[in-house]
Design an enzyme around this catalytic site. Structure first.
Site, short mmCIF file in Angstrom:
data_model
loop_
_atom_site.label_atom_id
_atom_site.label_comp_id
_atom_site.label_asym_id
_atom_site.label_seq_id
_atom_site.Cartn_x
_atom_site.Cartn_y
_atom_site.Cartn_z
N THR A 27 0.99 -1.27 0.11
CA THR A 27 -0.06 0.12 -0.14
C THR A 27 0.83 1.17 0.20
O THR A 27 1.98 1.13 0.56
CB THR A 27 -0.88 0.02 1.38
OG1 THR A 27 -1.80 -1.14 0.96
CG2 THR A 27 -1.59 1.46 1.64
N ARG A 51 -14.32 -6.69 -0.11
CA ARG A 51 -13.48 -6.43 0.98
C ARG A 51 -12.83 -5.12 1.20
O ARG A 51 -12.41 -4.51 0.00
CB ARG A 51 -12.60 -7.52 1.35
CG ARG A 51 -11.61 -7.16 2.60
CD ARG A 51 -10.38 -6.73 2.09
NE ARG A 51 -9.44 -6.67 3.41
CZ ARG A 51 -8.36 -6.10 3.41
NH1 ARG A 51 -7.91 -5.14 2.34
NH2 ARG A 51 -7.53 -5.84 4.27
N GLY A 98 -10.51 -2.55 3.37
CA GLY A 98 -9.18 -2.80 4.66
C GLY A 98 -9.24 -1.22 5.23
O GLY A 98 -10.15 -0.50 5.13
N ASP A 99 -8.18 -1.20 5.86
CA ASP A 99 -8.03 0.00 6.64
C ASP A 99 -7.84 1.34 5.92
O ASP A 99 -8.11 2.21 6.19
CB ASP A 99 -6.82 -0.08 7.63
CG ASP A 99 -5.45 -0.45 6.93
OD1 ASP A 99 -5.47 -1.34 6.28
OD2 ASP A 99 -4.66 0.35 6.96
N GLY A 117 -4.58 -5.08 7.31
CA GLY A 117 -5.70 -4.08 7.41
C GLY A 117 -6.59 -4.43 8.62
O GLY A 117 -6.97 -3.57 9.25
N1 ASP Z 1 -3.65 -2.30 4.85
C1 ASP Z 1 -4.09 -2.71 3.40
C2 ASP Z 1 -5.35 -3.61 3.49
O1 ASP Z 1 -5.42 -4.25 4.28
C3 ASP Z 1 -3.02 -3.83 2.61
C4 ASP Z 1 -1.54 -2.94 2.64
O2 ASP Z 1 -1.20 -2.20 3.64
O3 ASP Z 1 -0.88 -3.69 1.96
O4 ASP Z 1 -5.94 -3.30 2.63
#
Ligand code: ASP
Length: 314
Positions: A183, A211, A213-214, A237
């Protein structure tokens, strides 16, 4: 009070292999150049983080924009958030499949909508109505990622544990070794003293369609408020979301703790509380900053009056 501009960027935190280090550092360095050029010409922190993250989305090294990890059914689904700490305006999009630069759609939401967050088709239509081109999802999909997905699914069929999502009881070091977290994100302070943050992701490999994520959730993978700090995270996440970790970090800065101390504390808390792993960049409006990760490596970069620096470890 006029400030010396600062820009920090990250391009993921995980066990980045030796043969991918150079590409990560080059990508981070290009993002710094694009974002800092904005700050040097007097543009806002929001403009700077948008420019930096757009460069990272366009670079297929990272899990953002083209080249992102694929969903279980072989598509790219992208999430992004942008927040302006001066006005507390924010814009987010999630599960978009037809936008090259979701961070630019997030910017349009921030600038042009009374709402804060759009998902899926509604987000794409909003972006298109405001001039963004809708592309075929296939343009975002790389063969490299199709092979990576096939490998992950073969392991799943063979009954090998999915260490990324095995639950909170596994070793975070082991998961961090095996799971890639590419990310991207940026935080900036502009000459007027405003801060901003941006985070963009393709999410996790083999994720279920839909889905989120964070990364694009306010206070989780991204947050900015001039009264505290600007933050962008990467990592696993689900634990980051459960801890609302971005807000956790900026609140501590607001209480008087230094970002340099809060950044590693946030990673320690993530690990201790939920066995999570990842990385963080954190910047206060007075220019103090923190960078930390509890993964083997993190691609990071900073540019300020001393010029650009990048790193892969701290
Ligand atoms: N935090 C991201 C997610 O869970 C993934 C990542 O940081 O690579 O979507």
């Amino acid at each position: 009070m006029p400030r010396t501009p600062i820009l920090l960027v990250h391009g993921g935190a995980w066990a980045i292999p030796d043969d991918m280090v150079e590409a990560h550092q080059r990508g981070v360095s290009n993002a710094l150049s694009a974002g800092y050029a904005q700050l040097q010409k007097g543009a806002s922190a929001v403009d700077a983080v948008e420019a930096a993250v757009s460069v990272l989305e366009d670079d297929d090294t990272f899990d953002a924009g083209r080249g992102s990890f694929l969903t279980r059914d072989g598509r790219v689904q992208l999430d992004a958030l942008l927040m302006d700490g001066g006005s507390m305006r924010a814009g987010g999009v999630a599960c978009v499949e037809r936008l090259r630069n979701p961070i630019q759609a997030a910017r349009l939401v921030l600038d042009k909508s009374p709402h804060v967050y759009f998902v899926g088709q509604g987000a794409e239509e909003f972006a298109q109505q405001h001039g963004m081109e809708l592309i075929d999802n296939g343009e975002l999909v790389l063969e490299r990622e199709q092979r990576r997905l096939e490998d992950a699914q073969a392991k799943e069929r063979a009954g090998l544990p999915d260490l990324t999502f095995a639950g909170d009881d596994k070793s975070p070091e082991t998961a961090a070794e095996l799971a890639s977290h590419d990310t991207v994100g940026a935080v900036a302070l502009d000459a007027k003293g405003n801060i901003a943050a941006a985070t963009s992701t393709g999410g996790t490999l083999n994720k279920a369609p839909g889905r989120v994520g964070d990364s694009s959730l306010i206070g989780c993978g991204c947050y900015a408020d001039n009264s505290s700090a600007a933050v962008s995270l990467t990592g696993w996440g689900e634990p980051i979301m459960k801890l609302v970790l971005g807000k956790w970090a900026v609140d501590r800065v607001q209480l008087g703790r230094s970002p340099e101390q809060v950044a590693p504390d946030a990673m320690a808390y993530l690990h201790k509380r939920l066995g999570g792993h990842g990385g963080i960049i954190l910047l206060a409006p007075d220019g103090r900053f923190g960078i930390a990760h509890n993964t083997p490596r993190m691609a990071w970069g900073i540019c300020d009056a001393q010029g650009p620096r990048t790193g892969i470890h701290l």
